[in-house]
Motif scaffolding. Structure first.
Motif, mmCIF file in Angstrom:
data_model
loop_
_atom_site.group_PDB
_atom_site.id
_atom_site.type_symbol
_atom_site.label_atom_id
_atom_site.label_comp_id
_atom_site.label_asym_id
_atom_site.label_seq_id
_atom_site.Cartn_x
_atom_site.Cartn_y
_atom_site.Cartn_z
ATOM 1 N N THR A 111 35.609 47.951 38.792
ATOM 2 C CA THR A 111 35.844 48.991 37.561
ATOM 3 C C THR A 111 35.095 48.650 36.397
ATOM 4 O O THR A 111 34.599 49.477 35.520
ATOM 5 C CB THR A 111 37.184 49.425 37.243
ATOM 6 O OG1 THR A 111 37.824 48.270 37.112
ATOM 7 C CG2 THR A 111 37.886 50.369 38.355
ATOM 8 N N THR A 112 34.958 47.205 36.136
ATOM 9 C CA THR A 112 34.318 46.555 35.092
ATOM 10 C C THR A 112 32.927 46.775 35.132
ATOM 11 O O THR A 112 32.208 47.021 34.293
ATOM 12 C CB THR A 112 34.711 45.249 34.847
ATOM 13 O OG1 THR A 112 34.266 44.459 36.098
ATOM 14 C CG2 THR A 112 36.117 45.073 34.580
ATOM 15 N N ALA A 113 32.425 46.973 36.350
ATOM 16 C CA ALA A 113 30.840 47.134 36.670
ATOM 17 C C ALA A 113 30.700 48.769 36.375
ATOM 18 O O ALA A 113 29.688 48.847 35.668
ATOM 19 C CB ALA A 113 30.515 46.991 38.057
ATOM 20 N N VAL A 114 31.664 49.515 36.614
ATOM 21 C CA VAL A 114 31.130 50.820 36.239
ATOM 22 C C VAL A 114 31.405 51.095 34.551
ATOM 23 O O VAL A 114 30.377 51.642 34.222
ATOM 24 C CB VAL A 114 32.366 51.899 36.797
ATOM 25 C CG1 VAL A 114 32.042 53.381 36.520
ATOM 26 C CG2 VAL A 114 32.192 51.595 38.441
ATOM 27 N N LEU A 115 32.323 50.614 34.176
ATOM 28 C CA LEU A 115 32.240 50.268 32.687
ATOM 29 C C LEU A 115 31.076 50.015 32.084
ATOM 30 O O LEU A 115 30.445 50.399 31.069
ATOM 31 C CB LEU A 115 33.509 49.733 32.214
ATOM 32 C CG LEU A 115 33.633 49.605 30.667
ATOM 33 C CD1 LEU A 115 33.983 51.055 30.076
ATOM 34 C CD2 LEU A 115 35.077 48.736 30.221
ATOM 35 N N ASP A 116 30.638 48.740 32.648
ATOM 36 C CA ASP A 116 29.432 48.105 31.965
ATOM 37 C C ASP A 116 28.151 49.359 32.252
ATOM 38 O O ASP A 116 27.362 49.231 31.223
ATOM 39 C CB ASP A 116 29.168 46.884 32.692
ATOM 40 C CG ASP A 116 27.684 46.094 32.263
ATOM 41 O OD1 ASP A 116 27.930 45.570 31.016
ATOM 42 O OD2 ASP A 116 26.900 46.042 32.905
ATOM 43 N N ASP A 117 28.051 49.764 33.337
ATOM 44 C CA ASP A 117 27.205 50.700 33.503
ATOM 45 C C ASP A 117 26.948 51.723 32.421
ATOM 46 O O ASP A 117 26.155 52.323 31.992
ATOM 47 C CB ASP A 117 27.042 51.351 34.809
ATOM 48 C CG ASP A 117 26.497 50.205 36.081
ATOM 49 O OD1 ASP A 117 25.803 49.487 35.471
ATOM 50 O OD2 ASP A 117 26.741 50.824 37.334
ATOM 51 N N PHE A 118 28.318 52.225 32.071
ATOM 52 C CA PHE A 118 28.330 53.460 31.018
ATOM 53 C C PHE A 118 27.930 52.785 29.855
ATOM 54 O O PHE A 118 27.234 53.552 28.851
ATOM 55 C CB PHE A 118 29.989 53.682 31.208
ATOM 56 C CG PHE A 118 30.424 54.515 29.874
ATOM 57 C CD1 PHE A 118 29.873 56.005 29.927
ATOM 58 C CD2 PHE A 118 31.088 54.056 28.802
ATOM 59 C CE1 PHE A 118 30.261 56.837 28.726
ATOM 60 C CE2 PHE A 118 31.402 54.845 27.482
ATOM 61 C CZ PHE A 118 30.902 56.137 27.676
ATOM 62 N N ARG A 119 28.536 51.509 29.276
ATOM 63 C CA ARG A 119 28.142 51.060 28.177
ATOM 64 C C ARG A 119 26.574 51.003 27.980
ATOM 65 O O ARG A 119 26.046 51.090 26.729
ATOM 66 C CB ARG A 119 28.955 50.052 27.643
ATOM 67 C CG ARG A 119 30.519 50.273 27.560
ATOM 68 C CD ARG A 119 31.193 48.749 27.154
ATOM 69 N NE ARG A 119 32.606 49.238 27.059
ATOM 70 C CZ ARG A 119 33.499 48.355 27.177
ATOM 71 N NH1 ARG A 119 33.317 46.955 27.520
ATOM 72 N NH2 ARG A 119 34.607 48.580 26.716
ATOM 73 N N GLU A 120 26.007 50.603 28.976
ATOM 74 C CA GLU A 120 24.555 50.309 29.077
ATOM 75 C C GLU A 120 23.565 51.610 29.274
ATOM 76 O O GLU A 120 22.444 51.576 29.273
ATOM 77 C CB GLU A 120 24.186 49.308 29.955
ATOM 78 C CG GLU A 120 24.789 47.964 29.658
ATOM 79 C CD GLU A 120 24.352 47.406 28.309
ATOM 80 O OE1 GLU A 120 22.980 47.553 28.227
ATOM 81 O OE2 GLU A 120 24.901 46.543 28.005
ATOM 82 N N GLU B 186 36.430 53.245 26.465
ATOM 83 C CA GLU B 186 37.164 52.509 27.038
ATOM 84 C C GLU B 186 37.895 52.587 28.716
ATOM 85 O O GLU B 186 37.786 53.823 28.891
ATOM 86 C CB GLU B 186 38.313 51.743 26.258
ATOM 87 C CG GLU B 186 37.984 51.266 24.930
ATOM 88 C CD GLU B 186 37.238 50.118 24.905
ATOM 89 O OE1 GLU B 186 37.417 49.127 25.852
ATOM 90 O OE2 GLU B 186 36.459 49.659 24.241
ATOM 91 N N LEU B 187 37.949 51.617 29.445
ATOM 92 C CA LEU B 187 38.276 51.946 30.909
ATOM 93 C C LEU B 187 39.958 52.232 30.934
ATOM 94 O O LEU B 187 40.950 51.492 30.127
ATOM 95 C CB LEU B 187 38.294 50.744 31.534
ATOM 96 C CG LEU B 187 38.799 50.974 33.050
ATOM 97 C CD1 LEU B 187 38.183 51.751 34.105
ATOM 98 C CD2 LEU B 187 38.790 49.241 33.646
ATOM 99 N N ASP B 188 40.410 53.552 31.356
ATOM 100 C CA ASP B 188 41.755 53.729 31.461
ATOM 101 C C ASP B 188 42.293 53.336 33.043
ATOM 102 O O ASP B 188 41.801 54.125 33.857
ATOM 103 C CB ASP B 188 41.959 55.316 31.334
ATOM 104 C CG ASP B 188 43.339 55.846 31.085
ATOM 105 O OD1 ASP B 188 44.129 55.027 31.743
ATOM 106 O OD2 ASP B 188 43.756 56.795 30.694
ATOM 107 N N GLU B 189 42.941 52.239 33.013
ATOM 108 C CA GLU B 189 43.209 51.560 34.240
ATOM 109 C C GLU B 189 44.139 52.550 35.158
ATOM 110 O O GLU B 189 44.232 52.370 36.211
ATOM 111 C CB GLU B 189 43.531 50.129 33.989
ATOM 112 C CG GLU B 189 42.365 49.425 33.386
ATOM 113 C CD GLU B 189 42.914 47.862 33.325
ATOM 114 O OE1 GLU B 189 44.118 47.493 33.786
ATOM 115 O OE2 GLU B 189 42.454 46.933 32.787
#
Length: 587
Positions: free
Chosen positions: A541-550, A570-573
């Motif tokens: 999920t952090t890789a998806v969040l990083d993809d979103f932010r980039e 932000e990630l809604d876990e």
């Protein structure tokens, strides 16, 4: 003999030959004149043994060097008076070469009066005399319509001196002859570097040590390969891929397949490409060298181990080809003008994706390909100086395949190149040619979703600064975009169109062809994205969040493709966990 050879010396000499090839590469890169060589790096250097086995290739492009042995075979077969100071020009696709645009310089290297090695430089030309100003003539109905000037391994230097007859032939038929001659000199110079360095190596270690090293190095590489194959399960894999319909193909495209047999008890792999269509009435046909190189590249991409790229490794891999086959040995006069790209890319893809059938951790998804306008051959007359120009530009990358371990690269260029070609410098291209690159950007959500994501597509907007610029191009993957494997999604399809620079009115252009881009127009070129590997709901999920932010993945795609909920950046876990559980049970 290999068991008795000093292992320290084996490593030293292996790295010495690798260093020689890298010096050849740097010399050619820095001294060539055309941008396709000195900016995009569309060339390869290698060293063969006297019996025409690939010894060293360093960062050689797979489709250039994996099938290089037949080049040396042609030199030996056609010339019984080879001596020091010779050089040979070879670009015949019906013999051992890839396609007519790849000019090869072969220099036999003599030690103690014996021919023991051959230096090879293979460089993609900006122009090779085709009837159209392109070196990728995908629609040529035969070699005569293609029109390239073909040299069946002819002697081009004797006693270190050019044979003027051959040089004059090239200068009279090749557009922008001074550019070609500069590239020719750079290629000869790179091969001569290998000649000098190997002679120096022999002076230091002795000729006998070098000849014993060759056998030891091949035996060592073969053992490594056998050991890697022995860890695989015995299996028969079926790989398939479909090339888009082009002029001269069936209406539903070119359906390709290969049968891969893994025989761990024997430490061998075979790939059978014989059950494929006959030669096509266009320029897509592969050659012996490119079909072999593409198959080997796919196999080495599919095996997790990093194996040496030499003839010792290849002893354990059998590639079965058929005469008269579109992905085999071509029959004259069928054209092979695009024999290093389209179908070759598909062969790499079908082989490496087939390995993913073994288990998680093997193989790779399909990588993107095609000659979008951002990767086209451009030609015309530069209004700034009145000089003609022709060159292939590489200002737009394609999405690379996801592997079991990493996301696909957006700078992949194409499967047969193994990500070894460079992107052009926008500033250099604008300085050399009458073009303006308005935009070069990655396209969000274009990489196939997966546990590992496919590489993103590239969007390029280009316009002429002259009255017109001729683009010769060929889109691929529009109807059959790159596929994902093991639950991964496919990459986005390519697109291209022309816009009026003032009104913005859009006009579609053919998938493949030649287009004169006029002043006041701009072409928008979007390359394909690469396929994904593995279940997208297993992506970190952090890789998806990083993809979103980039900016690589939108919030909408994060939810729909990966089941990841992003709120306020932000990630809604908690929501992500419940969403993934719901989507997993309902799909």
């Amino acid at each position: 003999m290999s068991r008795e050879f000093d292992p320290v010396k084996l490593s030293v000499l292996a790295n010495a030959f690798d260093g020689i090839v890298r010096e050849m590469t740097n010399g050619l890169l820095r001294s060539a004149r055309s941008s396709v060589i000195n900016t995009a790096r569309d060339f390869s250097c290698a060293v063969l043994t006297a019996n025409n086995q690939l010894l060293a290739a360093a960062e050689g492009v797979p489709v250039h060097v994996f099938g290089a042995g037949p080049l040396g075979e042609d030199m030996i077969r056609l010339h019984d008076d080879i001596r020091e100071g010779d050089a040979f020009l070879h670009n015949d696709p019906y013999m051992g070469n890839s396609h007519a645009a790849d000019h090869v310089i072969l220099v036999p290297i003599f030690l103690g009066g014996r021919h023991l090695f051959t230096a090879v430089t293979k460089a993609h030309q900006a122009d090779c005399g085709n009837s159209l100003p392109t070196t990728f003539f995908a629609t040529a109905r035969d070699v005569y319509e293609e029109g390239a000037l073909i040299f069946p391994c002819v002697r081009v230097q004797r006693d270190f001196t050019d044979i003027d007859d051959i040089i004059r032939m090239c200068r009279s038929r090749i557009r922008v002859p001074d550019q070609w001659y500069g590239d020719y000199l750079a290629s000869v110079g790179a091969s001569r570097i290998a000649e000098r360095r190997i002679q120096e190596l022999a002076d230091k270690f002795g000729i006998e040590d070098l000849t014993e090293f060759v056998d030891a190095w091949f035996d060592y590489s073969e053992r490594l390969t056998a050991q890697a194959i022995e860890t695989l399960p015995a299996c028969e894999l079926q790989g398939t891929s479909t090339h888009d319909p082009f002029p001269g193909t069936p209406d539903d495209g070119v359906k390709l397949q290969g049968t891969i047999r893994v025989i761990p008890d024997e430490g061998k792999i075979s790939i059978d490409l014989r059950d494929n269509p006959d030669n096509l009435p266009n320029g897509l046909n592969l050659t012996r060298a490119t079909a072999t190189g593409a198959a080997l590249a796919g196999i080495l991409s599919g095996i997790p181990e990093n194996l040496p790229s030499n003839a010792g490794t290849f002893r354990r891999i059998e590639v079965l080809l058929r005469d008269g086959c579109a992905v085999g040995v071509p029959q004259h006069p069928f054209s092979c003008s695009s024999g290093t790209t389209n179908l070759a890319d598909r062969v790499v893809n079908l082989v490496q994706s087939a390995f993913s059938q073994i288990d998680d951790g093997y193989g790779a998804a399909e990588g993107a390909a095609g000659q979008a306008p951002a990767k086209s051959v451009i030609s015309g007359v530069d209004d700034r100086n009145g000089n003609p120009y022709v060159n292939q530009i590489l200002v737009g990358g394609v999405g690379g395949p996801a592997t079991p371990f990493v996301d696909g690269w957006p700078t992949y260029q194409r499967p047969v190149c193994g990500a070894l070609l460079y992107h052009d410098s926008v500033e250099v291209d604008e300085q050399r040619y009458p073009i303006l690159i308005r935009e070069r950007a990655l396209v969000p959500d274009s990489g196939g979703a997966g546990r590992q994501r496919g590489g993103l597509a590239t969007r390029v907007t280009l316009e002429p600064t002259a009255d017109f610029v001729t683009l010769t191009y060929g889109m691929e993957g529009k109807f059959n975009p790159p596929k994902g494997v093991r639950g991964g999604a496919g990459g986005a399809e390519p697109a291209t169109w022309v816009e009026d620079a003032v009104t913005g009115q859009r006009r579609e252009i053919p998938v493949v062809g030649r287009y004169d881009l006029l002043r006041g127009e701009k072409v928008v070129s979007i390359t394909p994205g690469g396929g994904g590997y593995g279940d997208p709901y297993e992506r970190d999920t952090t890789a998806v969040l990083d993809d979103f932010r980039e900016g690589r993945v939108s919030a909408e795609a994060a939810l729909s493709a990966y089941g990841v909920v992003i709120t306020g950046g932000e990630l809604d876990e908690h929501s992500t966990t419940s969403t993934r559980e719901r989507l997993t049970t309902t799909r």
